[in-house]
Write an enzyme that holds these catalytic residues in place. Structure first.
Site, PDB file in Angstrom:
ATOM      1  N   ASP A 179       0.588  -1.265   0.093  1.00 34.57           N
ATOM      2  CA  ASP A 179       0.198  -0.084   0.102  1.00 34.57           C
ATOM      3  C   ASP A 179       0.694   1.113  -0.214  1.00 34.57           C
ATOM      4  OD1 ASP A 179      -2.327  -1.516  -0.046  1.00 34.57           O
ATOM      5  OD2 ASP A 179      -3.090  -0.492   1.909  1.00 34.57           O
ATOM      6  N   ASP A 199      -4.574   2.429  -4.804  1.00 34.42           N
ATOM      7  CA  ASP A 199      -3.104   2.437  -4.219  1.00 34.42           C
ATOM      8  C   ASP A 199      -2.754   1.186  -3.680  1.00 34.42           C
ATOM      9  OD1 ASP A 199      -4.718   2.679  -1.918  1.00 34.42           O
ATOM     10  OD2 ASP A 199      -3.153   3.681  -0.666  1.00 34.42           O
TER      11      ASP A 199
END
Length: 517
Positions: free
Chosen positions: A397, A440
């Site tokens: 992430d 993301d």
């Protein structure tokens, strides 16, 4: 965790800080120092193995292949060419895959496996049609296509590649110089072959173009052995015998002593041509024989045998030498006509390659992320459904990505995602996959145990931290949180994902910018 506050002494890029080790091998062989290139390749591959840097190892292997090719060690070079073409297939930039395919094509053709070689050459040319044309990778691939075309006597295609590359390669001196030498050598060979089939005017044009390129090249690079050898031959074949002999006298013995067979063969051929022009037929015969002894490829021998037969007919006119020359000219004409067959074979192979490429691209688009080019959620699900022992999953992430978008703009956010994707994909070997399966959220499927996966993930994290994000937006800082897990027998895809996801959230709870495995 210790924060990194000092600048690194060298710039960090997604391919690692040691890439110049591999590029040094290329520099040596591009300038004709092939044995030195092999020595440097030994060192670069050993260092890459210690560092675990696959990119450097691949670059060094490619440089080794070119040195082996130049030294006539074709079977050794072919092993590396197959390896590189397999590694590039379906991974990395399409231009790099096209280059590897063209290099493989050249070696197969030089080894007499023409049908296979034309198949790979067709794949390379088809791939280049769909490749962005503004990068050095593209023009490097174009040069490799030109080399393969020359090996197949497809001089028109080789010349077209060189013309396309000429202007663009001006942005990089090393690539420009290598491209000029390649073009000049091709024109010399083309001119010699045209002489053999009686097309003297066309031959003269090619030979003079080669001399013009080499004269300009030598003004910038006077110490390059291949440049000197090629210019000597070009001068000798265009009637400038005295100038050719000066180059031969300076270069031939040092190059023979250094074991640079290719350049020495060219200089013997130049010496023989110059002596014949000056009326020394016995000396010319001696030099042509010396060149023939150094010839390692069929095309090289054919050119020299024709020179010897023509010289024999001039020295001892008679039925025997006339018959020998006529038979050789018949063979030369037959081989020249075969070029037409090869052009047709290449066209047919190209049509098949285009169909294969279109199918591959359609499948790739369906399974790729539009922004980053990585695999998408479909790819992620496919990989989770086909796990095998020894697969590591790393979930990634981008920390506080919403804040990046809100502070700097969504355009900057897209730039961050694209850069992170490039870094992730550069750490994937053949068969490994980088995926963007959410906004993301990224994932890596690696062939590694937990220890190796941890090393790779930490390297990726450090590259991202030290990346010069100021180029994208002043003051921007990007970090990653990562969780890793390894598949074991009895686990499902969901089990592996849950375990890696649990580790990812542990990394976030512990303060982000870290890996938990």
């Amino acid at each position: 965790m210790v924060a990194v506050t000092s600048r690194l002494p060298v710039p960090v890029d997604p391919y690692g800080v040691f890439t110049d080790l591999g590029r040094g091998v290329h520099d040596r062989t591009m300038n004709g120092h092939h044995r030195e290139a092999l020595r440097l390749a030994d060192e670069a591959e050993a260092v890459a193995a210690i560092l675990g840097d696959r990119q450097v190892a691949m670059v060094a292997r490619q440089g080794r292949m070119y040195a082996l090719l130049a030294l006539g060690r074709l079977n050794e070079a072919l092993v590396i060419a197959h390896e590189l073409a397999e590694r590039r297939q379906g991974t990395g930039p399409r231009a790099s895959a096209a280059k590897a395919q063209a290099d493989l094509a050249e070696l197969l053709i030089r080894l007499g496996r023409v049908d296979e070689g034309l198949h790979w050459l067709a794949r390379a040319t088809a791939a280049l049609e769909t490749t962005p044309r503004g990068s050095l990778r593209y023009f490097s691939a174009l040069c490799s296509v030109g080399d393969a075309a020359q090996a197949a006597d497809l001089y028109e295609l080789a010349d077209d590649c060189a013309r396309q590359a000429a202007d663009a390669l001006a942005v990089d001196d090393l690539f420009r110089s290598a491209g000029q030498l390649q073009h000049a050598e091709m024109l010399l060979e083309w001119g010699l072959r045209l002489e053999q089939v009686g097309r003297a005017d066309e031959a003269w044009l090619r030979l003079n173009r080669s001399v013009a390129i080499l004269t300009a090249y030598r003004q910038r690079h006077p110490d390059t052995p291949l440049g000197a050898a090629l210019l000597a031959l070009g001068l000798a074949r265009t009637g400038r015998a005295r100038e050719a002999l000066e180059l031969v006298d300076r270069s031939l013995l040092p190059l023979r002593e250094a074991g640079q067979i290719h350049e020495a063969r060219l200089l013997h051929l130049a010496h023989g041509s110059a002596l014949r022009h000056l009326g020394d037929l016995a000396g010319a015969h001696r030099e042509f024989v010396a060149a023939e002894q150094l010839a390692e490829q069929t095309g090289q021998r054919l050119i020299i045998h024709h020179e010897l037969a023509t010289l024999a007919a001039a020295r001892t006119p008679g039925e025997a030498t006339t018959t020998m020359l006529a038979a050789l000219q018949q063979q030369v004409s037959h081989l020249w006509r075969q070029r037409l067959d090869r052009r047709l074979m290449l066209q047919q192979a190209r049509r098949r390659a285009e169909l294969e490429l279109a199918r591959e691209m359609a499948e790739g688009v369906a399974a790729s992320d539009a922004l980053t080019g990585l695999g998408n959620r479909r790819t992620f699900d496919q990989r989770l459904g086909a796990l095998r022992h020894g697969t590591a999953l790393i979930l990634v992430d981008v920390d506080r990505f919403k804040t990046i978008n809100d502070t700097y703009s969504h355009g900057v956010g897209d730039g961050v995602l694209t850069a992170v994707a490039e870094i992730l994909s550069s750490h994937c070997r053949r068969g490994e996959t980088a995926v963007r399966f959410g906004g993301d959220e990224f994932a890596l499927f690696l062939h590694a145990d937990l220890t190796a996966a941890t090393v790779i993930a930490q390297r990726i994290r450090r590259v991202v931290v030290r990346w010069n994000w100021n180029d994208l937006a002043p003051g921007l800082r990007v970090t990653l949180s990562m969780g890793a897990a390894v598949y074991t027998e009895g686990m499902t895809g969901a089990d592996l994902f849950d375990r890696a996801d649990h580790q990812l959230y542990a990394a976030k709870r512990q303060g982000r910018d870290r890996l938990v495995a």
